[in-house]
Write an enzyme that holds these catalytic residues in place. Structure first.
Site, PDB file in Angstrom:
ATOM      1  N   GLY A  60       0.839  -1.185   0.000  1.00  0.00           N
ATOM      2  CA  GLY A  60       0.000   0.000   0.000  1.00  0.00           C
ATOM      3  C   GLY A  60       0.873   1.233   0.000  1.00  0.00           C
ATOM      4  CB  CYS A  61       0.335   4.559   1.466  1.00  0.00           C
ATOM      5  SG  CYS A  61       1.195   6.118   1.692  1.00  0.00           S
ATOM      6  CG  PHE A  62       5.900   4.915  -0.929  1.00  0.00           C
ATOM      7  CD1 PHE A  62       5.528   6.158  -0.452  1.00  0.00           C
ATOM      8  CD2 PHE A  62       6.247   4.812  -2.263  1.00  0.00           C
ATOM      9  CE1 PHE A  62       5.507   7.275  -1.269  1.00  0.00           C
ATOM     10  CE2 PHE A  62       6.236   5.922  -3.101  1.00  0.00           C
ATOM     11  CZ  PHE A  62       5.861   7.156  -2.595  1.00  0.00           C
TER      12      PHE A  62
END
Length: 175
Positions: A13-15
């Site tokens: 997902g979002c890093f």
């Protein structure tokens, strides 16, 4: 520090939310936010966030296997994600936010497949584990703004993380 450092690459997902869980372990020397898995060289955040470039938001971890094993890194990875969601992660939707383990050698491939199989057979989740295990491809570091976001932009990071639903999922499914 050993001269034989290795890389581990994960999409979750979002890093922004994938750096901190690895960043604070002995033997981890760098956790870089970036993009991998797509066909376009040197993609930008603006391109990747459209979901049309084929890239995943990912982190590339540089570690010393004499201090922290790949098995331990895998143990840290799984509880950061919802491995049953193939449409993204939490409030971040789209193919760029899917989960994946990118292996750098045969040993990492085997260990990744084995850990996924163990999770599949554990009964922890009723739905199938959809996290892909893929060969590592070129990794492109994200823009400097995105590096160590949880440290540099703590307030914005905390707000985004709190509204994402990630922590609630982790608490309900991994604790």
């Amino acid at each position: 520090m050993s001269e034989l450092l290795e890389k581990a690459t994960f999409a979750g997902g979002c890093f922004w939310c994938m750096v901190k869980p690895f960043d604070q372990w002995d033997g981890v020397y760098a956790v870089v936010s970036g993009y991998t898995g797509g066909e376009i060289e040197n993609p930008t955040y603006e391109l990747v966030k459209t979901g049309e470039s084929g890239h995943f938001e990912a982190v590339e971890i540089t570690y010393d296997p004499k201090i922290i094993s790949y098995d331990k890194i895998l143990e840290l990875y799984w509880p950061q994600i919802d491995p049953t969601d193939d449409g993204g992660q939490f409030h971040d939707r789209g193919p760029q936010y899917r989960t994946a383990i990118f292996y750098h050698n045969k040993q990492q491939k085997q260990k990744s497949e084995s850990s996924k199989q163990q999770l599949s057979h554990s009964g922890k989740f009723k739905q199938p584990i959809v996290t892909e295990i893929l060969p590592a491809s070129p990794f492109y570091p994200a823009e400097e703004f995105h590096q160590d976001f949880y440290k540099k932009e703590k307030e914005a990071y905390d707000i985004d993380r709190n509204k994402s639903g990630r922590d609630e999922f982790i608490e309900q499914n991994w604790k």
